[in-house]
Design an enzyme around this catalytic site. Structure first.
Site, PDB file in Angstrom:
ATOM      1  N   PRO A  17       0.847  -1.200   0.000  1.00 57.54           N
ATOM      2  CA  PRO A  17       0.000   0.000   0.000  1.00 57.54           C
ATOM      3  C   PRO A  17       0.875   1.241   0.000  1.00 57.54           C
ATOM      4  O   PRO A  17       1.777   1.359   0.832  1.00 57.54           O
ATOM      5  CB  PRO A  17      -0.781  -0.130   1.317  1.00 57.54           C
ATOM      6  CG  PRO A  17       0.107  -0.952   2.191  1.00 57.54           C
ATOM      7  CD  PRO A  17       0.839  -1.895   1.292  1.00 57.54           C
ATOM      8  N   MET A  18       0.627   2.156  -0.952  1.00 61.89           N
ATOM      9  CA  MET A  18       1.434   3.371  -1.039  1.00 61.89           C
ATOM     10  C   MET A  18       0.555   4.573  -1.363  1.00 61.89           C
ATOM     11  O   MET A  18      -0.259   4.521  -2.287  1.00 61.89           O
ATOM     12  CB  MET A  18       2.533   3.216  -2.096  1.00 61.89           C
ATOM     13  CG  MET A  18       3.644   2.274  -1.708  1.00 61.89           C
ATOM     14  SD  MET A  18       4.895   2.032  -3.009  1.00 61.89           S
ATOM     15  CE  MET A  18       4.044   0.800  -4.026  1.00 61.89           C
ATOM     16  N   GLU A  19       0.736   5.617  -0.591  1.00 58.46           N
ATOM     17  CA  GLU A  19      -0.030   6.845  -0.736  1.00 58.46           C
ATOM     18  C   GLU A  19       0.126   7.448  -2.129  1.00 58.46           C
ATOM     19  O   GLU A  19       1.246   7.637  -2.615  1.00 58.46           O
ATOM     20  CB  GLU A  19       0.435   7.853   0.333  1.00 58.46           C
ATOM     21  CG  GLU A  19      -0.191   9.211   0.257  1.00 58.46           C
ATOM     22  CD  GLU A  19      -1.591   9.231   0.845  1.00 58.46           C
ATOM     23  OE1 GLU A  19      -2.155  10.327   0.972  1.00 58.46           O
ATOM     24  OE2 GLU A  19      -2.110   8.158   1.194  1.00 58.46           O
ATOM     25  N   CYS A 115       3.661   3.165   8.786  1.00 60.05           N
ATOM     26  CA  CYS A 115       3.945   4.414   8.070  1.00 60.05           C
ATOM     27  C   CYS A 115       4.763   5.350   8.954  1.00 60.05           C
ATOM     28  O   CYS A 115       4.381   5.629  10.095  1.00 60.05           O
ATOM     29  CB  CYS A 115       2.652   5.099   7.650  1.00 60.05           C
ATOM     30  SG  CYS A 115       2.918   6.701   6.846  1.00 60.05           S
ATOM     31  N   LYS A 154       0.804  -4.486   9.004  1.00 62.70           N
ATOM     32  CA  LYS A 154       2.108  -4.125   8.438  1.00 62.70           C
ATOM     33  C   LYS A 154       2.786  -3.186   9.419  1.00 62.70           C
ATOM     34  O   LYS A 154       2.184  -2.210   9.873  1.00 62.70           O
ATOM     35  CB  LYS A 154       1.964  -3.443   7.082  1.00 62.70           C
ATOM     36  CG  LYS A 154       3.298  -3.086   6.424  1.00 62.70           C
ATOM     37  CD  LYS A 154       3.074  -2.509   5.020  1.00 62.70           C
ATOM     38  CE  LYS A 154       4.405  -2.310   4.297  1.00 62.70           C
ATOM     39  NZ  LYS A 154       5.213  -1.210   4.841  1.00 62.70           N
ATOM     40  N   GLY A 242       7.486  -2.562  -2.407  1.00 63.94           N
ATOM     41  CA  GLY A 242       7.107  -1.163  -2.352  1.00 63.94           C
ATOM     42  C   GLY A 242       7.791  -0.384  -3.460  1.00 63.94           C
ATOM     43  O   GLY A 242       7.379  -0.401  -4.611  1.00 63.94           O
TER      44      GLY A 242
END
Length: 331
Positions: A17-19, A115, A154, A242
């Site tokens: 998951p990446m912004e 994060c 995560k 990522g």
């Protein structure tokens, strides 16, 4: 409760998951280029539980969980599982958010406890939870109680210092379906090298505390081959990719090592088209510019083409730049 993690083929490769990266348009591009042997799970952007539970803020926040019909078709065709990632400091909002997400067609919920962004940490969410294990436990339990889906986490190996054994041991008490460990502390952000020896410790702890929980490693994996080697060396159930996806959108396809210029331009155009169709009027086109370097590199005139694309402000301008390059270079 159905738990796909129990039957998934190992080693498991997943897209992190990446912004402003793993929205539905980019996920579809990656899915289309992937080989199911190298991509089994894909994650959404991380979504605020506080935002999901706020009536006025929900419409904007919930857009992070949008899934285009065309993406759903690819997910089914390739048997790739889509997991929604959520974050926040409030157990009650995790409970409510888990109920919302469970009704949206996802196959799992992942809690972001890793994060490192300072403004997020100041709110008490994500990696800030490493310093508040009791609250982290309450959040996991609330999410599990509110969801009909398997719950995973995560995280990182520490906040200001490495505390792998203490922190991971605590998380493993909560019957997680899966646990992804990024081999850096919050303080390190993305600097330095990920410590895979610490990730390996998580495997040893899992074997002792929670044998059913899958352990995935994350950090600095830049090829599928490297991911396979990490899994074998450290006895991992899989790896999460990522920043490695920024090296090539064909990361999850070992059969494509050197795509042609035409292939790269075609995929770039498809991505821009999907992004515009999905988000026009709702997201800033400038977000799309971070992807140009993925497609435009390592060929004659790439730097100049990339510079021209960075000056564009909409799909029409991108089309003009690409067509001009095609004509000049007979691509």
């Amino acid at each position: 409760m159905s738990n796909f993690w129990k039957d998934i083929k190992k080693p498991v490769f997943s897209l992190a998951p990446m912004e402003d990266v793993t929205d539905t348009s980019f996920r579809e591009i990656v899915l289309a280029l992937s080989d199911p042997e190298y991509l089994q799970v894909i994650f959404t952007e991380f979504t605020s539980t506080n935002g999901l539970c706020h009536e006025k803020g929900r419409p904007n926040v919930i857009s992070r969980l949008e899934v285009n019909d065309s993406e759903r078709i690819l997910l089914q065709e390739k048997n790739v599982k889509l997991v929604a990632q959520i974050w926040g400091p409030d157990p009650e909002n995790h409970f409510k958010s888990a109920k919302i997400v469970s009704d949206m067609g996802f196959e799992g919920i992942d809690i972001n406890m890793g994060c490192p962004i300072k403004k997020i940490v100041k709110q008490g969410g994500c990696s800030a939870l490493i310093a508040n294990p009791e609250l982290a436990g309450e959040i996991i339990q609330a999410t599990q109680e509110g969801s009909s889906l398997p719950v995973s986490v995560k995280t990182r190996i520490g906040l200001n210092k490495v505390i792998t054994e203490e922190w991971i041991s605590h998380l493993l008490k909560y019957n997680l379906a899966a646990l992804t460990v990024h081999g850096r502390t919050q303080k390190m952000q993305s600097e330095g090298l990920a410590d895979w020896n610490e990730i390996a410790k998580a495997v040893q702890l899992r074997n002792e505390i929670a044998p059913e929980t899958l352990i995935f490693g994350n950090g600095d994996v830049m090829s599928a081959e490297e991911g396979l080697a990490k899994c074998e060396t450290h006895q991992l159930d899989g790896v999460m990719i990522g920043r490695g996806i920024f090296k090539t959108p064909w990361f999850f396809n070992a059969n494509v090592q050197d795509p042609s210029i035409k292939e790269s331009l075609d995929v770039l155009w498809r991505h821009v088209s999907l992004f515009t169709k999905t988000w026009e009027g709702r997201r800033n086109f400038a977000i799309q510019k971070r992807f140009f370097k993925i497609y435009i590199n390592n060929f004659k005139g790439a730097a100049e083409l990339r510079a021209s694309l960075m000056e564009t402000n909409n799909i029409d301008e991108v089309e003009k730049v690409i067509e001009q390059y095609r004509e000049q270079n007979q691509v």
